[in-house]
Scaffold this motif. Structure first.
Motif, PDB file in Angstrom:
ATOM      1  N   PRO A  50      44.891  32.495  36.303  1.00 52.71           N
ATOM      2  CA  PRO A  50      43.452  32.761  36.306  1.00 52.71           C
ATOM      3  C   PRO A  50      42.640  31.871  35.364  1.00 52.71           C
ATOM      4  CG  PRO A  50      44.621  34.823  36.434  1.00 52.71           C
ATOM      5  CD  PRO A  50      45.663  33.755  36.241  1.00 52.71           C
ATOM      6  N   GLU A  57      42.461  27.831  44.231  1.00 52.97           N
ATOM      7  CA  GLU A  57      43.689  28.553  43.947  1.00 52.97           C
ATOM      8  C   GLU A  57      43.492  30.065  44.058  1.00 52.97           C
ATOM      9  OE1 GLU A  57      45.491  27.327  40.303  1.00 52.97           O
ATOM     10  OE2 GLU A  57      45.303  25.193  40.761  1.00 52.97           O
ATOM     11  N   ALA A  58      42.327  30.563  43.636  1.00 53.02           N
ATOM     12  CA  ALA A  58      42.072  31.998  43.729  1.00 53.02           C
ATOM     13  C   ALA A  58      42.048  32.439  45.191  1.00 53.02           C
ATOM     14  CB  ALA A  58      40.750  32.344  43.050  1.00 53.02           C
ATOM     15  N   ASN A  61      45.647  32.444  46.505  1.00 52.35           N
ATOM     16  CA  ASN A  61      46.415  33.567  45.964  1.00 52.35           C
ATOM     17  C   ASN A  61      46.024  34.886  46.613  1.00 52.35           C
ATOM     18  OD1 ASN A  61      46.438  35.928  43.761  1.00 52.35           O
ATOM     19  ND2 ASN A  61      48.178  34.570  43.391  1.00 52.35           N
ATOM     20  N   ARG A  62      44.721  35.170  46.677  1.00 49.61           N
ATOM     21  CA  ARG A  62      44.286  36.458  47.217  1.00 49.61           C
ATOM     22  C   ARG A  62      44.634  36.609  48.691  1.00 49.61           C
ATOM     23  NH1 ARG A  62      44.611  40.138  44.097  1.00 49.61           N
ATOM     24  NH2 ARG A  62      46.183  38.664  43.438  1.00 49.61           N
ATOM     25  N   PHE A 111      49.975  36.908  40.218  1.00 48.86           N
ATOM     26  CA  PHE A 111      49.031  35.809  40.117  1.00 48.86           C
ATOM     27  C   PHE A 111      49.720  34.463  40.332  1.00 48.86           C
ATOM     28  CE2 PHE A 111      46.179  38.352  36.975  1.00 48.86           C
ATOM     29  CZ  PHE A 111      45.657  39.059  38.038  1.00 48.86           C
ATOM     30  N   ASN A 112      51.018  34.388  40.025  1.00 55.37           N
ATOM     31  CA  ASN A 112      51.744  33.109  40.057  1.00 55.37           C
ATOM     32  C   ASN A 112      52.613  32.930  41.291  1.00 55.37           C
ATOM     33  OD1 ASN A 112      50.635  32.565  37.563  1.00 55.37           O
ATOM     34  ND2 ASN A 112      52.487  33.001  36.399  1.00 55.37           N
ATOM     35  N   GLY A 160      48.677  26.520  41.554  1.00 57.75           N
ATOM     36  CA  GLY A 160      48.514  27.526  42.601  1.00 57.75           C
ATOM     37  C   GLY A 160      47.885  27.007  43.869  1.00 57.75           C
ATOM     38  N   GLY A 443      38.008  32.158  37.919  1.00 51.91           N
ATOM     39  CA  GLY A 443      39.308  32.775  37.657  1.00 51.91           C
ATOM     40  C   GLY A 443      39.269  34.290  37.737  1.00 51.91           C
ATOM     41  N   TYR A 446      40.803  36.341  40.737  1.00 45.13           N
ATOM     42  CA  TYR A 446      42.193  36.794  40.823  1.00 45.13           C
ATOM     43  C   TYR A 446      42.292  38.315  40.672  1.00 45.13           C
ATOM     44  CZ  TYR A 446      44.499  32.201  40.621  1.00 45.13           C
ATOM     45  OH  TYR A 446      44.973  30.944  40.901  1.00 45.13           O
TER      46      TYR A 446
END
Length: 506
Positions: A50, A57-58, A61-62, A111-112, A160, A443, A446
């Protein structure tokens, strides 16, 4: 003397042997671990994405987490309150997200998760290429040493974003094509075709990569037709996904088809002028980044351009050497041709972000390492001397920010409680609009609960009362024009923290 000669002979035989699949994978893991710990002081298990700076990247990830936890997004992902015609995925569509979600089940909804999957992808890519291309020990050392020297492709895998998949697929399709030519086995053909198809679907300009399996199977009519059919199918799926399964990007971003439209509207001269002007602007900007990079003040764009130019120069030198000595040049010639055309496509339709340039670097490295193991012993030290001082610097990865984490926990709890209270299946009731440009760090996205959608809206869109807001929730900054509009329209404050405030539509 005889004993020394026998030892040297055994070592020589060992180095000439091709490592098996397990050793290739183990070697790739050891190499990646060594690269990471030489480059970063942050333990892998302490990385906290984040706090990273890439806003894509967010979104990755989501969406991946939504597939892992709910089978897909419960809300919409998009830009400017826009959605895909079919489904709820963002600009990249469902195929890229599912490509990460499937192995992501191994790691869970953290998150990773994309970071771990990227490491898995690039390890499998290196190992798959080494085994399929039947690299000997020297060639494996040369491949890893050169990747260490150019640095950026591997660095992009420890984040990410989606570069790990693209670089891995590039290595896999190159290795599969070489293995197919070497053995003629159907398995290598399927491996190469799947890698090419997936890469074409998620990045259409990589359609050019089909040249590698095609030039191997061209004399085999059955496989040639199968290859062409798969290529056409992957292009069709890609176009369908772009048109129907992916939410449109910002109108002033993404791909620029203005020149193409001018051409098909019957204005070829204007189209050429437009494209030359656009490419010239990018090249001029790149040169302004390259000059300080060469002078020791490394920049992001300049570094990527210098790496590509250095790798291309080495590939061209090896190509000329091989032509003069009657050696194989097919892989190098094809990789150079693909690189040139892709560079022109990026200049004309997209941009010159180093993340995309590094695909061409990986393509050329794979070609040269396989066809030029002996000359590579010469160019590798040259690349190390030229690029390593510019590329190698030890730093840290994003680490946990306790103040930020506390605010994220508060906002996640508030959103979870509100959605549970509403208990609505409407996708818009499960979507949060993020006010881009309000100085609220992306960030924080996230922390949006698993499965919930995100609309990445410019603040200038949200503060204009003429623009509709379909999302149930809006995240914005304190005392902003967006907040003024929301209050004027009787939106209710859901949660407020030091850095942001979230409103809920009445």
């Amino acid at each position: 003397m005889m004993m020394e000669a026998k030892v040297m002979q055994k070592i020589k035989k060992l180095l000439e042997k091709t490592p098996n699949a397990l050793l290739c994978l183990l070697g790739a893991v050891v190499f990646l671990a060594g690269f990471y710990f030489l480059r970063s002081r942050t333990p892998l298990d302490e990385i906290w994405l984040p706090t990273a700076m890439n806003n894509d990247e967010a979104f990755y990830n989501r969406q991946v987490v939504s597939v892992i936890t709910h089978g897909g997004p419960q809300g919409y992902f998009g830009y400017q309150e826009g959605t895909a015609d079919i489904g709820r995925f963002s600009t990249w569509g469902p195929f890229l997200i599912w490509a990460y979600a499937i192995p992501g089940f191994l790691y869970g909804s953290s998150f990773n998760v994309i970071l771990w999957v990227n490491i898995l992808f690039i390890a499998l890519g290196i190992a798959g290429f080494a085994r399929s291309a039947k690299l000997n020990w020297w060639q494996c050392i040369i491949l890893c040493g050169t990747m260490f020297a150019v640095t950026q492709p591997l660095s992009f895998c420890f984040n990410g974003a989606s570069e790990g998949l693209h670089y891995a697929l590039t290595l896999v399709l190159m290795g599969g094509a070489i293995g197919m030519e070497r053995t003629g086995k159907r398995g290598y053909f399927l491996l190469t075709a799947v890698a090419c198809a997936l890469e074409t679907i998620v990045r259409p300009y990589t359609l050019l990569f089909w040249v590698f399996p095609l030039m191997v199977v061209w004399k085999n009519k059955r496989r040639r037709y199968a290859c062409v059919a798969l290529m056409a199918a992957s292009v069709g799926i890609s176009l369908f996904a772009m048109a129907k399964l992916a939410a449109p990007y910002f109108s002033d971003g993404g791909m620029d088809f203005a020149g193409v439209q001018l051409f098909f509207q019957g204005h070829p001269v204007q189209a050429v002028v437009y494209e030359l002007s656009r490419a010239g602007g990018y090249l001029k900007g790149a040169w302004k980044e390259i000059v300080p990079t060469l002078q020791g003040n490394t920049t992001y764009i300049g570094n990527g351009c210098v790496i590509l130019l250095a790798t291309t120069a080495a590939t061209v030198a090896c190509l000329i050497w091989d032509v003069r000595h009657g050696r194989r040049i097919r892989l190098k010639a094809a990789s150079l041709g693909c690189s040139l055309i892709i560079a022109l496509v990026l200049l004309g339709l997209y941009n010159i972000d180093p993340r995309h340039l590094m695909m061409m670097v990986m393509l050329q490295l794979a070609a040269v390492v396989k066809e030029d193991s002996k000359p590579a012993v010469v160019y590798l030290p040259l690349l190390l001397l030229a690029l390593l001082p510019m590329n190698f610097s030890r730093g840290t990865m994003p680490e946990k920010n306790e103040v930020m984490a506390a605010q994220m926990e508060v906002m996640a709890e508030a959103l979870d409680a509100s959605r549970a209270e509403d208990n609505s299946a409407d996708p818009w009731d499960n979507t949060l609009a993020y006010s881009y440009g309000d100085d609220v760090f992306h960030g924080y996205l996230y922390a949006v609960p698993d499965g919930m959608g995100i609309e990445f809206d410019k603040n200038s869109y949200l503060w204009d009362a003429e623009n509709p807001i379909y999302s149930r929730y809006v995240m914005c900054g304190h005392g902003t024009r967006v907040e003024e509009r929301l209050l004027a329209e009787n939106w209710q404050e859901l949660v407020s923290t030091e850095d942001l405030v979230i409103y809920k539509r009445s």
